[in-house]
Design an enzyme around this catalytic site. Structure first.
Site, PDB file in Angstrom:
ATOM      1  N   HIS A  57     -16.630 -22.760 -18.885  1.00 16.42           N
ATOM      2  CA  HIS A  57     -18.009 -22.313 -19.137  1.00 16.42           C
ATOM      3  C   HIS A  57     -18.984 -23.215 -18.379  1.00 16.42           C
ATOM      4  O   HIS A  57     -19.376 -24.282 -18.859  1.00 16.42           O
ATOM      5  CB  HIS A  57     -18.317 -22.333 -20.640  1.00 16.42           C
ATOM      6  N   HIS A 106     -22.535 -22.850 -15.470  1.00 21.63           N
ATOM      7  CA  HIS A 106     -23.486 -21.977 -14.775  1.00 21.63           C
ATOM      8  C   HIS A 106     -23.834 -22.644 -13.451  1.00 21.63           C
ATOM      9  O   HIS A 106     -24.044 -23.849 -13.411  1.00 21.63           O
ATOM     10  CB  HIS A 106     -24.775 -21.803 -15.583  1.00 21.63           C
ATOM     11  N   LYS A 134     -19.745 -11.133 -19.370  1.00 21.57           N
ATOM     12  CA  LYS A 134     -20.370 -12.037 -20.356  1.00 21.57           C
ATOM     13  C   LYS A 134     -21.478 -11.282 -21.076  1.00 21.57           C
ATOM     14  O   LYS A 134     -22.287 -10.597 -20.441  1.00 21.57           O
ATOM     15  CB  LYS A 134     -20.958 -13.238 -19.599  1.00 21.57           C
ATOM     16  N   HIS A 168     -21.268 -14.987 -25.834  1.00 21.24           N
ATOM     17  CA  HIS A 168     -22.133 -16.094 -26.258  1.00 21.24           C
ATOM     18  C   HIS A 168     -22.497 -15.847 -27.721  1.00 21.24           C
ATOM     19  O   HIS A 168     -23.077 -14.812 -28.045  1.00 21.24           O
ATOM     20  CB  HIS A 168     -23.380 -16.117 -25.363  1.00 21.24           C
ATOM     21  N   HIS A 215     -19.463 -21.272 -27.502  1.00 21.60           N
ATOM     22  CA  HIS A 215     -20.281 -22.128 -28.371  1.00 21.60           C
ATOM     23  C   HIS A 215     -19.792 -22.119 -29.825  1.00 21.60           C
ATOM     24  O   HIS A 215     -19.413 -23.122 -30.359  1.00 21.60           O
ATOM     25  CB  HIS A 215     -21.778 -21.775 -28.326  1.00 21.60           C
ATOM     26  N   ASP A 257     -20.673 -25.826 -20.462  1.00 28.20           N
ATOM     27  CA  ASP A 257     -22.008 -25.217 -20.318  1.00 28.20           C
ATOM     28  C   ASP A 257     -22.910 -26.050 -19.407  1.00 28.20           C
ATOM     29  O   ASP A 257     -24.123 -26.115 -19.611  1.00 28.20           O
ATOM     30  CB  ASP A 257     -22.678 -24.997 -21.675  1.00 28.20           C
TER      31      ASP A 257
HETATM   32 ZN   LIG Z   1     -23.751 -20.959 -21.035  1.00 29.50          ZN
END
Ligand SMILES: [Zn+2]
Length: 423
Positions: free
Chosen positions: A69, A71, A193, A234, A254, A320
């Site tokens: 995970h 970005h 996603k 998410h 998460h 993340d």
């Molecule tokens: Zn994320």
């Protein structure tokens, strides 16, 4: 025509070889030919045909790490508005540094859950830029009022940005959700996603809400599944986690406010948890970015993660990572810190390594690749260390301890020299 592969064979000997799943091998050896591993085992059992190959010697050898995970959005601030307003050339240039930093830290594969992963993968695969294998979702699917909405920008302006490549997508109702999946596939998504719940930091975005309806979630999963793609959800709120699992989402991201019923359902359905302790902990520890909400839910997140580990939920490692700034104490290249969090949540170092290696490909579902294991037939992605992470998991959080990095059989980092751009 006979192809002579013998000259392309390479050998690495290790005092300790950690295969990714299963027990470490003392005095291990690995043979690879171009992009694939051809033998792994004890040195004493090396077949005669490989014995003439002179080895590279490393103290510790293990599979290249997976961050499931991240970005690659090139944003310097903790804000979706910043993602939408940063020029894509600026974003790309920032991300160029970050992909090198991740490979340099031993991460040979990342799952990129919305942003410019597809474009960066193109450049990396062409050989212009050193970086991990990138498996991207392209955008995050969100309801018009949901987590992927940027409230500071009028909706028509936001849609124009989306049409011009900003990695967000808004959809409402079954038909638009199906279209949303198809648009991502058209752009090269390797995974889908969606935002099942609100986020922590966005004004007006309710972290406790379930955003897509059950019917919309089911439509997204159905469309993705027929196209052999896994859906990553998410989720912060427990009810959103439950809805996402029931709809068929296969990875929960998460899981900040997870409760016992959702933990149980994850075990029953063998759904993968990607807890991203990195971002929640980081947010809670950074008063200057004033993410007070992180502090409130940080303890709950840590507790939920511990319970999930104890209950036997399958885990993959994900951080993340999303911020490009030199001023912050946590960023790309420190992805390995997440393994320490996994150990804090109750895993042994060997389990944490399995979560960061062998379990990574499962986060791609039907698109899983033969990676994350030192095993015959698997990709030649591995790293050499001078210290043993089974004795101290924290060493994986510092790129200086990653002395060699091979990806696809190519040696990108050697003798601890940081990877440069112009090799
Ligand atoms: Zn994320």
């Amino acid at each position: 025509m006979r192809v002579d592969t013998a000259s392309k064979m390479q050998r690495i000997d290790a005092q300790v070889l950690i295969p990714g799943r299963g027990s470490p091998i003392t005095n291990g050896t690995l043979i690879f030919c171009e992009k694939k591993i051809t033998f792994v085992g004890e040195k004493s059992k090396l077949p005669t045909k490989y014995q003439e190959i002179s080895p590279i010697e490393v103290p510790i050898l293990m599979p290249g790490l997976w961050d499931c995970h991240v970005h690659l959005c090139g944003s310097a601030r903790y804000s979706l508005g910043d993602v939408a307003s940063t020029h894509m050339v600026v974003a790309g240039a920032r991300c160029a540094r970050e992909v090198v930093a991740m490979l340099n830290a031993g991460f040979t594969s990342v799952r990129e859950l919305a942003s410019y992963g597809v474009q960066l993968a193109t450049v990396i695969d062409e050989g212009w830029l050193p970086g991990p294998n990138i498996y991207s979702s392209v955008s995050i699917l969100s309801t018009t009022s949901g987590h992927g909405n940027v409230r500071g920008i009028p909706l028509d302006v936001l849609w124009r940005k989306i049409e011009n490549g900003t990695p967000l997508y808004l959809c409402d109702g079954v038909n638009e959700c199906i279209k949303g999946v198809r648009v991502q596939i058209r752009k090269g998504a390797k995974v889908i996603k969606l935002a099942a719940s609100g986020g922590i930091v966005r004004e007006g975005d309710d972290v406790f809400a379930q955003q897509f309806s059950d019917k919309e979630l089911a439509a997204i999963v159905d469309e993705a599944s027929r196209n052999n793609l896994l859906v990553a959800a998410h989720c912060h709120a427990n009810k959103a986690i439950l809805a996402a699992i029931k709809a068929g989402c296969r990875t929960i991201e998460h899981a900040t406010l997870i409760e016992d019923d959702a933990i149980q359902l994850m075990v029953e359905k063998d759904v993968l948890l990607i807890a991203t302790r990195g971002i929640v902990k980081f947010g809670a520890e950074q008063p200057e970015i004033a993410v007070r909400e992180h502090c409130k839910i940080n303890k709950q997140h840590a507790e939920g993660y511990r319970k999930a580990v104890k209950a036997g939920v399958r885990i993959a490692i994900g951080t993340d990572m999303l911020l490009n700034s030199f001023k912050l104490p946590w960023g790309y290249g420190m992805n390995g810190v997440e393994l320490k969090s996994a150990v804090e949540a109750g895993m042994t170092p060997l389990q944490a390594i399995e979560a960061a290696t062998a379990n990574g490909p499962a986060s791609l579902g039907p698109k899983a690749v033969n990676s994350g294991l030192l095993k015959e037939g698997f990709d030649a992605d591995f790293i050499g260390l001078d210290k043993n992470p089974l004795e101290d998991i924290e060493i994986l959080g510092d790129a200086k301890n990653i002395i060699h990095v091979w990806k696809g059989g190519k040696l990108f980092k050697t003798n601890g020299q940081p990877i440069g751009f112009l090799n």
